[in-house]
Design a protein around this motif. Structure first.
Motif, PDB file in Angstrom:
ATOM      1  N   MET A  25       0.847  -1.163   0.000  1.00  0.00           N
ATOM      2  CA  MET A  25       0.000   0.000   0.000  1.00  0.00           C
ATOM      3  C   MET A  25       0.897   1.231   0.000  1.00  0.00           C
ATOM      4  N   ASN A  26       1.127   1.807  -1.146  1.00  0.00           N
ATOM      5  CA  ASN A  26       1.997   2.969  -1.273  1.00  0.00           C
ATOM      6  C   ASN A  26       1.194   4.192  -1.652  1.00  0.00           C
ATOM      7  N   LYS A  27       0.318   4.610  -0.782  1.00  0.00           N
ATOM      8  CA  LYS A  27      -0.441   5.821  -1.069  1.00  0.00           C
ATOM      9  C   LYS A  27       0.418   7.021  -0.701  1.00  0.00           C
ATOM     10  N   PRO A  28       0.291   8.098  -1.427  1.00  0.00           N
ATOM     11  CA  PRO A  28       1.083   9.288  -1.109  1.00  0.00           C
ATOM     12  C   PRO A  28       0.653   9.884   0.233  1.00  0.00           C
ATOM     13  N   ALA A  29       1.637  10.405   0.945  1.00  0.00           N
ATOM     14  CA  ALA A  29       1.368  10.979   2.259  1.00  0.00           C
ATOM     15  C   ALA A  29       0.670  12.323   2.102  1.00  0.00           C
ATOM     16  N   THR A  30      -0.434  12.481   2.789  1.00  0.00           N
ATOM     17  CA  THR A  30      -1.150  13.756   2.771  1.00  0.00           C
ATOM     18  C   THR A  30      -0.685  14.607   3.946  1.00  0.00           C
ATOM     19  N   LYS A  31      -1.013  15.885   3.903  1.00  0.00           N
ATOM     20  CA  LYS A  31      -0.656  16.772   5.009  1.00  0.00           C
ATOM     21  C   LYS A  31      -1.292  16.302   6.304  1.00  0.00           C
ATOM     22  N   LYS A  32      -2.512  15.807   6.212  1.00  0.00           N
ATOM     23  CA  LYS A  32      -3.203  15.330   7.401  1.00  0.00           C
ATOM     24  C   LYS A  32      -2.464  14.140   8.007  1.00  0.00           C
ATOM     25  N   ASP A  33      -2.015  13.204   7.157  1.00  0.00           N
ATOM     26  CA  ASP A  33      -1.265  12.044   7.649  1.00  0.00           C
ATOM     27  C   ASP A  33       0.013  12.480   8.356  1.00  0.00           C
ATOM     28  N   ILE A  34       0.742  13.389   7.731  1.00  0.00           N
ATOM     29  CA  ILE A  34       2.005  13.850   8.304  1.00  0.00           C
ATOM     30  C   ILE A  34       1.754  14.634   9.585  1.00  0.00           C
TER      31      ILE A  34
ATOM     32  N   THR B 294      -0.781  14.265  11.673  1.00  0.00           N
ATOM     33  CA  THR B 294      -1.147  13.286  12.699  1.00  0.00           C
ATOM     34  C   THR B 294       0.093  12.556  13.210  1.00  0.00           C
ATOM     35  N   PHE B 295       0.963  12.170  12.290  1.00  0.00           N
ATOM     36  CA  PHE B 295       2.209  11.511  12.669  1.00  0.00           C
ATOM     37  C   PHE B 295       3.058  12.423  13.547  1.00  0.00           C
ATOM     38  N   GLY B 296       3.201  13.681  13.164  1.00  0.00           N
ATOM     39  CA  GLY B 296       4.020  14.623  13.919  1.00  0.00           C
ATOM     40  C   GLY B 296       3.492  14.863  15.319  1.00  0.00           C
ATOM     41  N   ILE B 297       2.190  15.031  15.428  1.00  0.00           N
ATOM     42  CA  ILE B 297       1.591  15.242  16.751  1.00  0.00           C
ATOM     43  C   ILE B 297       1.794  13.995  17.616  1.00  0.00           C
ATOM     44  N   GLY B 298       1.571  12.841  17.026  1.00  0.00           N
ATOM     45  CA  GLY B 298       1.782  11.590  17.770  1.00  0.00           C
ATOM     46  C   GLY B 298       3.226  11.417  18.204  1.00  0.00           C
TER      47      GLY B 298
ATOM     48  N   ALA C  73       3.817  23.418   9.670  1.00  0.00           N
ATOM     49  CA  ALA C  73       4.585  23.108   8.453  1.00  0.00           C
ATOM     50  C   ALA C  73       4.799  21.601   8.350  1.00  0.00           C
ATOM     51  N   PRO C  74       3.733  20.840   8.154  1.00  0.00           N
ATOM     52  CA  PRO C  74       3.862  19.381   8.175  1.00  0.00           C
ATOM     53  C   PRO C  74       4.765  18.812   7.081  1.00  0.00           C
ATOM     54  N   ASN C  75       4.903  19.513   5.954  1.00  0.00           N
ATOM     55  CA  ASN C  75       5.735  18.981   4.875  1.00  0.00           C
ATOM     56  C   ASN C  75       7.206  18.905   5.250  1.00  0.00           C
ATOM     57  N   VAL C  76       7.624  19.662   6.253  1.00  0.00           N
ATOM     58  CA  VAL C  76       9.006  19.588   6.716  1.00  0.00           C
ATOM     59  C   VAL C  76       9.279  18.214   7.337  1.00  0.00           C
ATOM     60  N   LEU C  77       8.265  17.598   7.905  1.00  0.00           N
ATOM     61  CA  LEU C  77       8.404  16.290   8.547  1.00  0.00           C
ATOM     62  C   LEU C  77       8.239  15.120   7.574  1.00  0.00           C
ATOM     63  N   LYS C  78       8.019  15.403   6.302  1.00  0.00           N
ATOM     64  CA  LYS C  78       7.755  14.337   5.325  1.00  0.00           C
ATOM     65  C   LYS C  78       8.894  13.314   5.245  1.00  0.00           C
ATOM     66  N   PRO C  79      10.184  13.723   5.210  1.00  0.00           N
ATOM     67  CA  PRO C  79      11.248  12.703   5.172  1.00  0.00           C
ATOM     68  C   PRO C  79      11.258  11.809   6.422  1.00  0.00           C
ATOM     69  N   VAL C  80      11.007  12.401   7.582  1.00  0.00           N
ATOM     70  CA  VAL C  80      10.956  11.621   8.820  1.00  0.00           C
ATOM     71  C   VAL C  80       9.776  10.650   8.769  1.00  0.00           C
ATOM     72  N   TYR C  81       8.644  11.133   8.268  1.00  0.00           N
ATOM     73  CA  TYR C  81       7.446  10.302   8.128  1.00  0.00           C
ATOM     74  C   TYR C  81       7.735   9.105   7.226  1.00  0.00           C
ATOM     75  N   LYS C  82       8.405   9.350   6.094  1.00  0.00           N
ATOM     76  CA  LYS C  82       8.705   8.259   5.155  1.00  0.00           C
ATOM     77  C   LYS C  82       9.606   7.206   5.796  1.00  0.00           C
ATOM     78  N   VAL C  83      10.615   7.650   6.535  1.00  0.00           N
ATOM     79  CA  VAL C  83      11.520   6.705   7.197  1.00  0.00           C
ATOM     80  C   VAL C  83      10.755   5.879   8.224  1.00  0.00           C
ATOM     81  N   PHE C  84       9.937   6.537   9.038  1.00  0.00           N
ATOM     82  CA  PHE C  84       9.158   5.824  10.044  1.00  0.00           C
ATOM     83  C   PHE C  84       8.195   4.831   9.391  1.00  0.00           C
ATOM     84  N   MET C  85       7.596   5.195   8.275  1.00  0.00           N
ATOM     85  CA  MET C  85       6.656   4.298   7.601  1.00  0.00           C
ATOM     86  C   MET C  85       7.377   3.083   7.028  1.00  0.00           C
ATOM     87  N   LYS C  86       8.569   3.293   6.455  1.00  0.00           N
ATOM     88  CA  LYS C  86       9.329   2.153   5.916  1.00  0.00           C
ATOM     89  C   LYS C  86       9.744   1.208   7.030  1.00  0.00           C
TER      90      LYS C  86
END
Length: 134
Positions: free
Chosen positions: A1-10, A12-16, A55-68
């Motif tokens: 399941m490789n859906k693109p990360a949305t701002k909402k996903d990132i 939520t991840f950042g707050i968590g 600025a959730p897009n700043v956390l996108k690389p961290v989100y991708k690493v955590f998801m992998k």
């Protein structure tokens, strides 16, 4: 399941992530007392939370690493748990059933049997039974 990360996903991840870091730091602070090692957890939490909110897009690389990492850990855990359940639960049950001569699936061949068909009682089904099947 490789859906693109949305701002909402990132977001939520950042707050968590910020909450988890703060909770881990607080528990460590409670158990071990004040330490400089804990302040980096609080500082990281304090940086991640505003980034997640504004600025959730700043956390996108961290989100991708955590998801992998999460997908790898999840795949490993799935296989481990399925193997454990199979070898710890189902295998002993099967061996015990065989030891006591049980045929739980009724698959024993009986050469003297004319048929393996199992006769069921035939009854008339009413409208109410169709509507309430279970």
């Amino acid at each position: 399941m490789n859906k693109p990360a949305t701002k909402k996903d990132i977001r939520t991840f950042g707050i968590g992530l910020a909450v988890i870091l703060a909770v881990v730091a607080s528990i460590s602070f409670y158990r071990h007392g004040q330490s400089l090692k804990l302040w980096w957890l609080y500082a990281t939490s304090g940086v991640v939370l505003p980034l997640a909110l504004f600025a959730p897009n700043v956390l996108k690389p961290v989100y991708k690493v955590f998801m992998k990492v999460g997908h790898v850990v999840g795949a490993f855990n799935t296989r481990l748990l399925l193997a454990l359940i199979y070898y710890v639960v189902f295998t002993p049950i099967g061996l015990l059933a065989r030891l006591f001569g049980k045929d739980l699936l009724d698959v024993k061949l009986e050469p003297q049997a004319d048929t393996y068909w199992i006769k069921r009682e035939v009854k008339e089904i009413t409208q109410e039974e169709y509507e309430r099947q279970f």
